[in-house]
Design a protein around this motif. Structure first.
Motif, PDB file in Angstrom:
ATOM      1  N   LEU A 184      40.027  45.589  38.040  1.00 48.89           N
ATOM      2  CA  LEU A 184      41.205  45.266  38.629  1.00 48.89           C
ATOM      3  C   LEU A 184      42.177  46.417  38.766  1.00 48.89           C
ATOM      4  O   LEU A 184      42.787  47.014  37.923  1.00 48.89           O
TER       5      LEU A 184
ATOM      6  N   LEU B 245      44.939  36.799  35.690  1.00 46.89           N
ATOM      7  CA  LEU B 245      44.042  37.918  35.783  1.00 46.89           C
ATOM      8  C   LEU B 245      43.111  37.989  34.718  1.00 46.89           C
ATOM      9  O   LEU B 245      42.049  38.704  35.086  1.00 46.89           O
TER      10      LEU B 245
ATOM     11  N   ARG C  66      39.648  36.917  35.953  1.00 45.42           N
ATOM     12  CA  ARG C  66      38.931  37.519  37.160  1.00 45.42           C
ATOM     13  C   ARG C  66      38.002  38.421  36.343  1.00 45.42           C
ATOM     14  O   ARG C  66      38.016  38.953  35.242  1.00 45.42           O
TER      15      ARG C  66
ATOM     16  N   HIS D 114      38.035  45.764  42.041  1.00 47.27           N
ATOM     17  CA  HIS D 114      38.778  45.005  43.153  1.00 47.27           C
ATOM     18  C   HIS D 114      40.289  45.615  43.232  1.00 47.27           C
ATOM     19  O   HIS D 114      41.003  45.611  42.216  1.00 47.27           O
TER      20      HIS D 114
END
Length: 460
Positions: free
Chosen positions: A178, A171, A174, A140
């Motif tokens: 990333l 984060l 997530r 992502h």
């Protein structure tokens, strides 16, 4: 969890993108990836950031930007097409760049340079996320605002705001990999603000501290950090381990492997850093840690940098005059001049500056004020200086380290203009004329890493 930052040489072309992807996929703990803008593909090549700076100048002057934009997009296209990434990403890059130019040129010209420079990292992160997704990785793209990187409103010299870390910590929740662009953050008003040049290191460090990573990996194009510049001493000793403070001193004095501001966030959190080679990821690299065993190597590295000058001020009984140093530095502050060091004696003081700040006009004004306001006996400037730093936390526990340094300068027939040692005894600083710096560094390296190592081994 690991945060891995990849510098410009690591993402310069499609072949380098492939290496990065293999590194990311080889370790599931590499959850946060920070990328720079594409660097040079070959010696004569132009870095993406330099292309963007030229574009910003063109916009500022009101020139035609069609050609420069096409050149920038083509650079990304050369990567995307070779990797087989969907061309839609290129259309998005070109559209975003043109929108950026139009909106900023018409409404906020003062923000132009920062926003255009930041697009280099931003678009490269989008491209990297798209490539990883194409390989089957859950990846992502995460914009710095979304990540929570909020900074001071100082274009070109941003510093992270403390409140950023609470947002960045989210984060950890997530999924997937990333991919975050380096080099910039956002002001609280939502403006794009860049760190100083090379600031992707800073982004990686901020994210590592924010997510409380176990390790911050900084990938570049060398196997490790060397004890001295390989351009001065061929095949120097590799540094396996050094401390945050040692790295800070070496970065300040010319070691370009790691941005000198980047250590602060990880230093405060005690997160180790490993500098590794994208082209040889199996190499162990160099670890930057809080403490190391320095019994076998009191000196860890030697760094040098030129472009300095020395303002020398003499006044009899200076040590008796309360506030003299403050008044002297206030004169420099009024001129917007930052200083590096202030070694002093009882009747004299020197102020070391970056020479580019002190042209002839500035010199005339500053010297006039010093004479009038401080009533000194003499004031003069010595230009063309270089600073050499001998760095190592073990120096304060080893006898004869300073004596070895002066011996090395004598052997090299290089005159010492200045000697200064901080109270922490992590480093010794020597000022020499710039034309003698290479001879001095070679001699120092021989003394500390050839002769002293031989003596050390002979005792075992």
């Amino acid at each position: 969890m690991k945060v891995a930052k990849f510098g410009g040489s690591s993402v310069a072309n499609a072949a380098q993108f492939q290496k990065v992807a293999k590194i990311v996929m080889a370790d599931p703990e590499r959850k946060v990836i920070v990328v720079s803008a594409p660097g040079k593909r070959f010696k004569e090549d132009i870095k993406m950031t330099d292309m963007l700076i030229s574009l910003a100048e063109q916009v500022k002057e009101g020139g035609d930007t069609t050609g420069p934009v096409r050149q920038i997009v083509d650079r990304y296209a050369s990567i995307a097409n070779e990797l087989g990434v969907d061309s839609a990403i290129l259309e998005r890059i070109e559209e975003d760049l043109n929108d950026l130019i139009v909106s900023l040129h018409n409404e906020e010209p003062t923000r132009l340079l920062d926003a255009i420079k930041a697009s280099g990292e931003d678009n490269n992160a989008k491209l990297m996320a798209a490539y990883l997704s194409q390989l089957g990785v859950e990846a992502h793209y995460v914009n710095p605002k979304e990540a929570g990187i909020f900074v001071t409103d100082e274009p070109g010299n941003a510093r992270v705001l403390p409140e950023s870390y609470k947002k960045i910590a989210e984060l950890r929740n997530r999924t997937g990999v990333l991919v975050v662009p380096g080099f910039f953050g956002y002001s609280t008003e939502g403006k794009v603000i860049t760190f100083s040049r090379g600031g992707s290191d800073i982004t990686g460090s901020i994210l590592a501290a924010g997510v409380k990573a176990d390790l911050y990996e900084n990938f570049t194009d060398v196997d490790s950090i060397y004890s001295v510049n390989p351009m001065i001493v061929p095949n120097p000793k590799e540094i396996k381990e050094l401390t945050y403070r040692e790295m800070r001193e070496l970065s300040y004095a010319g070691f370009s492997v790691f941005h000198d501001e980047a250590l602060e966030p990880v230093y405060k959190m005690g997160i180790p850093v490993c500098v590794k080679n994208t082209n040889n990821p199996q190499a162990p690299g160099t670890y930057i840690v809080a403490k190391r065993n320095h019994n076998d190597s009191p000196v860890v590295g030697i760094a040098s940098d030129d472009g300095f000058c020395n303002i020398h001020v003499d006044k009899y009984l200076m040590n008796r005059e309360i506030g003299f140093g403050r008044k002297l530095l206030h004169v420099l502050e009024d001129e917007g001049i930052s200083y590096e060091h202030t070694p002093s004696g009882i009747d004299n003081i020197s102020v070391i500056l970056r020479e580019h700040q002190f042209d002839e006009d500035v010199e005339k004004r500053v010297f006039g004020r010093i004479q009038r306001e401080l009533d000194v006996d003499s004031v003069y400037v010595e230009r063309g200086l270089a600073l050499i730093m001998v760095v190592g936390e073990g120096m304060n526990q080893s006898v004869g380290v300073a004596a070895k340094a002066t011996e090395a300068f004598a052997r090299a027939n290089v005159n010492l203009e200045m000697i200064n040692q901080g109270s922490s005894e992590v480093s010794m600083m020597f000022g020499v004329k710039a034309d003698g710096v290479k001879k001095a560094v070679k001699s120092l390296y021989n003394v500390y890493f050839n002769e002293m190592m031989t003596i050390s081994y002979s005792k075992i």
